[in-house]
Design an enzyme around this catalytic site. Sequence first.
Site, mmCIF file in Angstrom:
data_model
loop_
_atom_site.group_PDB
_atom_site.id
_atom_site.type_symbol
_atom_site.label_atom_id
_atom_site.label_comp_id
_atom_site.label_asym_id
_atom_site.label_seq_id
_atom_site.Cartn_x
_atom_site.Cartn_y
_atom_site.Cartn_z
ATOM 1 N N GLU A 46 0.823 -1.207 0.000
ATOM 2 C CA GLU A 46 0.000 0.000 0.000
ATOM 3 C C GLU A 46 0.859 1.259 0.000
ATOM 4 O O GLU A 46 2.057 1.208 0.282
ATOM 5 C CB GLU A 46 -0.935 -0.003 1.214
ATOM 6 C CG GLU A 46 -1.966 -1.107 1.143
ATOM 7 C CD GLU A 46 -2.924 -1.117 2.317
ATOM 8 O OE1 GLU A 46 -3.961 -1.780 2.197
ATOM 9 O OE2 GLU A 46 -2.658 -0.482 3.355
ATOM 10 N N GLU A 57 -0.856 -9.885 -6.800
ATOM 11 C CA GLU A 57 -0.770 -10.579 -8.082
ATOM 12 C C GLU A 57 0.144 -9.835 -9.048
ATOM 13 O O GLU A 57 0.947 -10.447 -9.761
ATOM 14 C CB GLU A 57 -2.165 -10.713 -8.715
ATOM 15 C CG GLU A 57 -3.154 -11.483 -7.868
ATOM 16 C CD GLU A 57 -3.957 -10.629 -6.898
ATOM 17 O OE1 GLU A 57 -5.112 -10.990 -6.622
ATOM 18 O OE2 GLU A 57 -3.439 -9.586 -6.408
ATOM 19 N N CYS A 88 -8.383 -8.544 -8.337
ATOM 20 C CA CYS A 88 -9.192 -7.388 -8.718
ATOM 21 C C CYS A 88 -9.207 -7.271 -10.243
ATOM 22 O O CYS A 88 -8.493 -7.998 -10.945
ATOM 23 C CB CYS A 88 -8.636 -6.110 -8.086
ATOM 24 S SG CYS A 88 -7.088 -5.521 -8.819
ATOM 25 N N CYS A 91 -5.744 -6.585 -11.833
ATOM 26 C CA CYS A 91 -4.889 -7.780 -11.798
ATOM 27 C C CYS A 91 -5.358 -8.818 -12.811
ATOM 28 O O CYS A 91 -4.534 -9.476 -13.452
ATOM 29 C CB CYS A 91 -4.870 -8.378 -10.399
ATOM 30 S SG CYS A 91 -3.915 -7.380 -9.227
#
Length: 138
Positions: A46, A57, A88, A91
Amino acid sequence: MTTDLEGLLARARDAQQQAYVPYSGFRVGAALECEDGTVVEGCNVENAAYPATICAERTAVAAAVAAGHRRFRAIAVIGSGEGPTTPCGMCRQVLFEFAPDLVVHAAGADGGTATYVLGRDLLPDGFGPRRLDAGQGH
Protein backbone atom coordinates in the site's frame (compact mmCIF):
# COMPACT_ATOMS: atom_id res chain seq x y z
CA MET A 1 3.06 -31.17 -14.74
CA THR A 2 0.30 -30.89 -12.13
CA THR A 3 0.13 -27.92 -9.84
CA ASP A 4 0.63 -28.73 -6.14
CA LEU A 5 -2.33 -26.73 -4.80
CA GLU A 6 -1.40 -27.05 -1.13
CA GLY A 7 2.21 -26.05 -1.84
CA LEU A 8 1.10 -23.09 -3.93
CA LEU A 9 -1.33 -21.92 -1.23
CA ALA A 10 1.42 -22.29 1.41
CA ARG A 11 3.72 -20.07 -0.67
CA ALA A 12 0.91 -17.51 -1.02
CA ARG A 13 0.39 -17.55 2.77
CA ASP A 14 4.13 -16.97 3.27
CA ALA A 15 4.04 -14.02 0.87
CA GLN A 16 0.95 -12.66 2.62
CA GLN A 17 2.97 -12.19 5.79
CA GLN A 18 5.25 -9.74 3.96
CA ALA A 19 2.38 -7.47 2.88
CA TYR A 20 2.76 -3.76 3.65
CA VAL A 21 -0.78 -2.70 4.61
CA PRO A 22 -0.72 0.19 7.10
CA TYR A 23 -3.99 1.65 5.77
CA SER A 24 -6.39 -1.20 5.05
CA GLY A 25 -4.87 -3.97 7.15
CA PHE A 26 -5.99 -6.36 4.36
CA ARG A 27 -3.04 -8.64 3.65
CA VAL A 28 -2.89 -10.43 0.31
CA GLY A 29 -0.29 -12.92 -0.84
CA ALA A 30 0.12 -14.52 -4.24
CA ALA A 31 2.18 -17.40 -5.56
CA LEU A 32 2.48 -17.50 -9.35
CA GLU A 33 3.52 -20.79 -10.92
CA CYS A 34 5.46 -20.37 -14.16
CA GLU A 35 5.26 -22.88 -16.99
CA ASP A 36 8.64 -24.36 -16.01
CA GLY A 37 7.49 -24.96 -12.41
CA THR A 38 9.21 -21.92 -10.88
CA VAL A 39 7.03 -20.23 -8.26
CA VAL A 40 7.28 -16.47 -7.77
CA GLU A 41 5.64 -14.79 -4.78
CA GLY A 42 4.08 -11.37 -4.41
CA CYS A 43 2.30 -9.36 -1.73
CA ASN A 44 0.29 -6.18 -1.72
CA VAL A 45 2.15 -2.95 -1.02
CA GLU A 46 0.00 0.00 0.00
CA ASN A 47 0.89 3.66 -0.38
CA ALA A 48 -0.42 6.82 1.27
CA ALA A 49 -1.30 7.97 -2.25
CA TYR A 50 -3.81 5.14 -2.62
CA PRO A 51 -3.70 4.78 -6.43
CA ALA A 52 0.03 3.98 -6.14
CA THR A 53 -0.78 0.79 -4.21
CA ILE A 54 0.13 -2.43 -6.02
CA CYS A 55 -1.62 -5.76 -5.55
CA ALA A 56 0.03 -9.06 -4.70
CA GLU A 57 -0.77 -10.58 -8.08
CA ARG A 58 0.89 -7.74 -9.97
CA THR A 59 3.99 -7.81 -7.76
CA ALA A 60 4.29 -11.53 -8.53
CA VAL A 61 3.89 -10.93 -12.27
CA ALA A 62 6.46 -8.12 -12.23
CA ALA A 63 8.95 -10.27 -10.31
CA ALA A 64 8.40 -13.20 -12.68
CA VAL A 65 8.85 -11.04 -15.78
CA ALA A 66 11.97 -9.46 -14.28
CA ALA A 67 13.34 -12.98 -13.79
CA GLY A 68 12.68 -13.83 -17.44
CA HIS A 69 9.39 -15.73 -17.12
CA ARG A 70 6.52 -15.00 -19.50
CA ARG A 71 4.37 -18.14 -19.40
CA PHE A 72 2.27 -18.96 -16.36
CA ARG A 73 0.27 -22.00 -15.36
CA ALA A 74 -1.48 -21.18 -12.08
CA ILE A 75 -1.71 -18.61 -9.31
CA ALA A 76 -2.82 -18.92 -5.71
CA VAL A 77 -4.20 -15.79 -4.07
CA ILE A 78 -5.05 -15.55 -0.39
CA GLY A 79 -6.55 -12.62 1.44
CA SER A 80 -7.05 -11.86 5.11
CA GLY A 81 -10.83 -11.55 4.80
CA GLU A 82 -13.57 -14.14 4.88
CA GLY A 83 -14.15 -16.19 1.77
CA PRO A 84 -11.89 -16.65 -1.23
CA THR A 85 -10.04 -13.53 -2.44
CA THR A 86 -10.07 -13.25 -6.22
CA PRO A 87 -7.84 -10.90 -8.22
CA CYS A 88 -9.19 -7.39 -8.72
CA GLY A 89 -10.08 -6.19 -12.20
CA MET A 90 -6.70 -4.61 -12.87
CA CYS A 91 -4.89 -7.78 -11.80
CA ARG A 92 -7.18 -9.90 -13.96
CA GLN A 93 -6.20 -7.78 -16.95
CA VAL A 94 -2.46 -8.02 -16.19
CA LEU A 95 -2.67 -11.80 -15.72
CA PHE A 96 -4.72 -12.13 -18.93
CA GLU A 97 -1.91 -10.44 -20.85
CA PHE A 98 0.28 -13.47 -20.21
CA ALA A 99 -2.08 -16.37 -19.51
CA PRO A 100 -5.76 -16.21 -20.54
CA ASP A 101 -6.13 -19.86 -19.47
CA LEU A 102 -4.43 -19.34 -16.09
CA VAL A 103 -5.85 -21.45 -13.26
CA VAL A 104 -6.68 -19.15 -10.34
CA HIS A 105 -6.89 -20.67 -6.86
CA ALA A 106 -8.50 -18.17 -4.48
CA ALA A 107 -8.47 -18.55 -0.70
CA GLY A 108 -9.46 -16.61 2.38
CA ALA A 109 -8.55 -16.46 6.04
CA ASP A 110 -11.47 -18.72 6.91
CA GLY A 111 -9.99 -21.57 4.85
CA GLY A 112 -12.52 -21.30 2.03
CA THR A 113 -11.14 -21.88 -1.46
CA ALA A 114 -12.40 -21.66 -5.02
CA THR A 115 -10.77 -22.43 -8.36
CA TYR A 116 -11.38 -20.56 -11.61
CA VAL A 117 -10.01 -20.35 -15.13
CA LEU A 118 -9.12 -16.70 -15.71
CA GLY A 119 -10.47 -16.08 -19.22
CA ARG A 120 -13.48 -18.33 -18.86
CA ASP A 121 -14.65 -17.40 -15.37
CA LEU A 122 -13.08 -14.13 -14.22
CA LEU A 123 -12.48 -12.13 -17.41
CA PRO A 124 -14.63 -13.56 -20.20
CA ASP A 125 -14.05 -11.95 -23.58
CA GLY A 126 -10.99 -10.21 -22.12
CA PHE A 127 -8.80 -7.89 -24.14
CA GLY A 128 -5.32 -9.20 -24.77
CA PRO A 129 -2.45 -9.35 -27.23
CA ARG A 130 -4.43 -11.55 -29.62
CA ARG A 131 -6.79 -8.63 -30.26
CA LEU A 132 -3.95 -6.42 -31.46
CA ASP A 133 -2.31 -6.53 -34.86
CA ALA A 134 0.04 -9.53 -35.02
CA GLY A 135 2.77 -7.15 -36.19
CA GLN A 136 2.93 -5.50 -32.75
CA GLY A 137 5.51 -7.94 -31.43
CA HIS A 138 3.21 -10.32 -29.58
